[in-house]
Design a protein around this motif. Sequence first.
Motif, short mmCIF file in Angstrom:
data_model
loop_
_atom_site.label_atom_id
_atom_site.label_comp_id
_atom_site.label_asym_id
_atom_site.label_seq_id
_atom_site.Cartn_x
_atom_site.Cartn_y
_atom_site.Cartn_z
N PRO A 178 0.68 -1.26 0.02
CA PRO A 178 0.31 -0.37 0.14
C PRO A 178 0.82 1.22 0.36
O PRO A 178 1.66 2.05 0.34
N ILE A 179 0.31 2.38 -0.82
CA ILE A 179 1.04 3.64 -0.97
C ILE A 179 -0.08 4.50 0.05
O ILE A 179 -1.17 4.48 -0.33
N ARG A 180 1.02 5.74 -0.17
CA ARG A 180 0.05 6.95 0.10
C ARG A 180 0.20 8.27 -0.61
O ARG A 180 1.33 8.10 -1.14
N GLN A 181 -0.56 9.09 -0.87
CA GLN A 181 -0.19 10.06 -1.69
C GLN A 181 -0.30 11.54 -1.77
O GLN A 181 -1.22 11.49 -0.75
N PHE A 182 0.67 12.25 -1.66
CA PHE A 182 -0.13 13.48 -1.38
C PHE A 182 0.10 14.65 -2.98
O PHE A 182 0.81 14.42 -3.61
N VAL A 183 -0.36 15.71 -2.95
CA VAL A 183 -1.27 16.80 -3.76
C VAL A 183 -0.10 17.42 -2.95
O VAL A 183 -1.04 18.66 -2.76
N ARG A 184 0.53 18.67 -4.47
CA ARG A 184 0.81 19.67 -3.67
C ARG A 184 0.09 21.06 -4.29
O ARG A 184 -0.50 21.02 -5.15
N LYS A 185 -0.04 21.73 -3.49
CA LYS A 185 -0.59 23.12 -3.21
C LYS A 185 -0.58 24.26 -3.18
O LYS A 185 1.05 24.66 -2.29
N ASP A 186 -0.79 25.05 -3.03
CA ASP A 186 0.28 26.63 -2.37
C ASP A 186 0.15 26.40 -1.94
O ASP A 186 1.35 26.95 -0.99
N ASP A 187 -0.64 26.08 -0.71
CA ASP A 187 -0.12 26.39 1.08
C ASP A 187 0.85 24.82 1.33
O ASP A 187 0.96 24.47 2.80
N GLY A 188 1.14 23.63 0.59
CA GLY A 188 1.47 22.14 0.89
C GLY A 188 1.22 21.00 0.40
O GLY A 188 0.32 21.97 -1.10
N TRP A 189 1.93 20.16 0.98
CA TRP A 189 1.01 19.12 0.52
C TRP A 189 -0.15 18.75 1.31
O TRP A 189 -0.09 18.75 2.46
N HIS A 190 -0.95 18.14 0.40
CA HIS A 190 -2.08 17.14 1.17
C HIS A 190 -2.10 15.59 0.80
O HIS A 190 -1.87 15.54 -0.58
N GLU A 191 -2.06 14.88 1.65
CA GLU A 191 -2.76 13.35 2.00
C GLU A 191 -4.31 13.67 1.10
O GLU A 191 -5.28 14.45 0.83
N ARG A 192 -4.29 13.11 -0.37
CA ARG A 192 -5.67 12.58 -1.23
C ARG A 192 -5.79 11.01 -0.02
O ARG A 192 -5.21 10.15 0.36
N LEU A 193 -7.40 11.07 -0.07
CA LEU A 193 -8.23 10.42 1.13
C LEU A 193 -8.44 9.42 0.38
O LEU A 193 -9.11 10.35 -0.82
N VAL A 194 -9.14 8.77 0.79
CA VAL A 194 -10.90 8.15 0.22
C VAL A 194 -11.99 9.16 0.62
O VAL A 194 -12.01 7.89 1.54
N GLY A 195 -12.97 9.30 -0.31
CA GLY A 195 -14.26 9.08 0.58
C GLY A 195 -15.71 9.52 -0.17
O GLY A 195 -15.22 8.45 -0.88
#
Length: 375
Positions: A178-195
């Motif tokens: 299993p991996i974790r993913q993070f997406v870059r935004k203006d204010d830093g990195w946000h973890e990608r979640l499943v919702g």
Amino acid sequence: MRSRVLSASCVHRSPTVPTELTLAQQIDLQISTNGPMSLATYMGLCLTHPTKGYYKGSDPLGAKGDFITAPEISQMFGELIGFHLVNLWQQMDEPKSFNLVELGPGRGTLMADILRVACRAPGFRDALKLKLFETNPALTAQQRNRLESYEPQWLENFEQFDDGPVLIVANEFFDALPIRQFVRKDDGWHERLVGHSDGKRVFGLSPTPIPATSMPDVIANAENESVFEVCFAASEVMSRLAKIVGTQGGSILAIDYGYAQTQTGETLQGVRNHAFADVLENPGETDLSAHVDFGILAAVAREVGLAVEPLATQGEFLTRLGIAERAKALTGANPGSADDIRVAYERLTADDQMGKIFKAFCAHSPGLVPPGFVS
């Protein structure tokens, strides 16, 4: 892949879920109860749920399954790895007892091909202690049928090795962790979640940013919307195995699709019935995988004192081991199968097939010179 920003944190306690529910229903109930889950949690449930995970079900390999691995394409793949392992055993002065370990042995095809060649070396068969790490009961049964004469032991953890050196083979094992993913935004990195959104499973982002300074230096200047994947499970497995090899001697050979250095990029994919599939649909019925960051695995191995060979493509690795010569010999012995042998050879080695995208990684005791690599 676009991501919505979700309002709930990814850190939650898993609820007690009725086991009669399907895996999809269990995942949806957990999200409804606790909020969005990390991608690693989702992948872990999809692949290794105790009773309903993908790798707990039927045989996923072959034409009737979801994918075909290199050992199922041609015996040449396993035979050449058998030569690789015998050579290392000989370099270690032919120890009278050693552990031969495969992670994720599939149907046992790879190990059967390895041992058919390796056991021709005098003393190899008597010295080996065969260890297999497998979570799929259907595949375990096939491994037992193919390998019973070698008296294999199925591992539940990585503390069950006997004394003596350890030779480890992992073909298409690390890509399924299993991996974790993070997406870059203006204010830093946000973890990608499943919702959930409108009653469906969707990807979204945690509202809590992670500072760019907490990420590896190599991706510090990543552009907005860049995706960074990290597999903590792979690092943990490599660390544990490398410590054992560092203490007892031996090597770790891993073949998988991946990249040499840590980088951004989205590689998560779902495969079902030999076609790409939505990773959020049919949980437990779709194979999920991601490319392996071999740069991280190399760093982990070096931390405990192992030497690491320069990463090779699968085509380079097999060519250096003599696959062209082996294909020629097989064709001479089986002229009626010449076309099949040629197709298999090309599939394993050609840049536009498996030859380039798959990589061969080897970490080992200092002083060994693993065949198939160029130091």
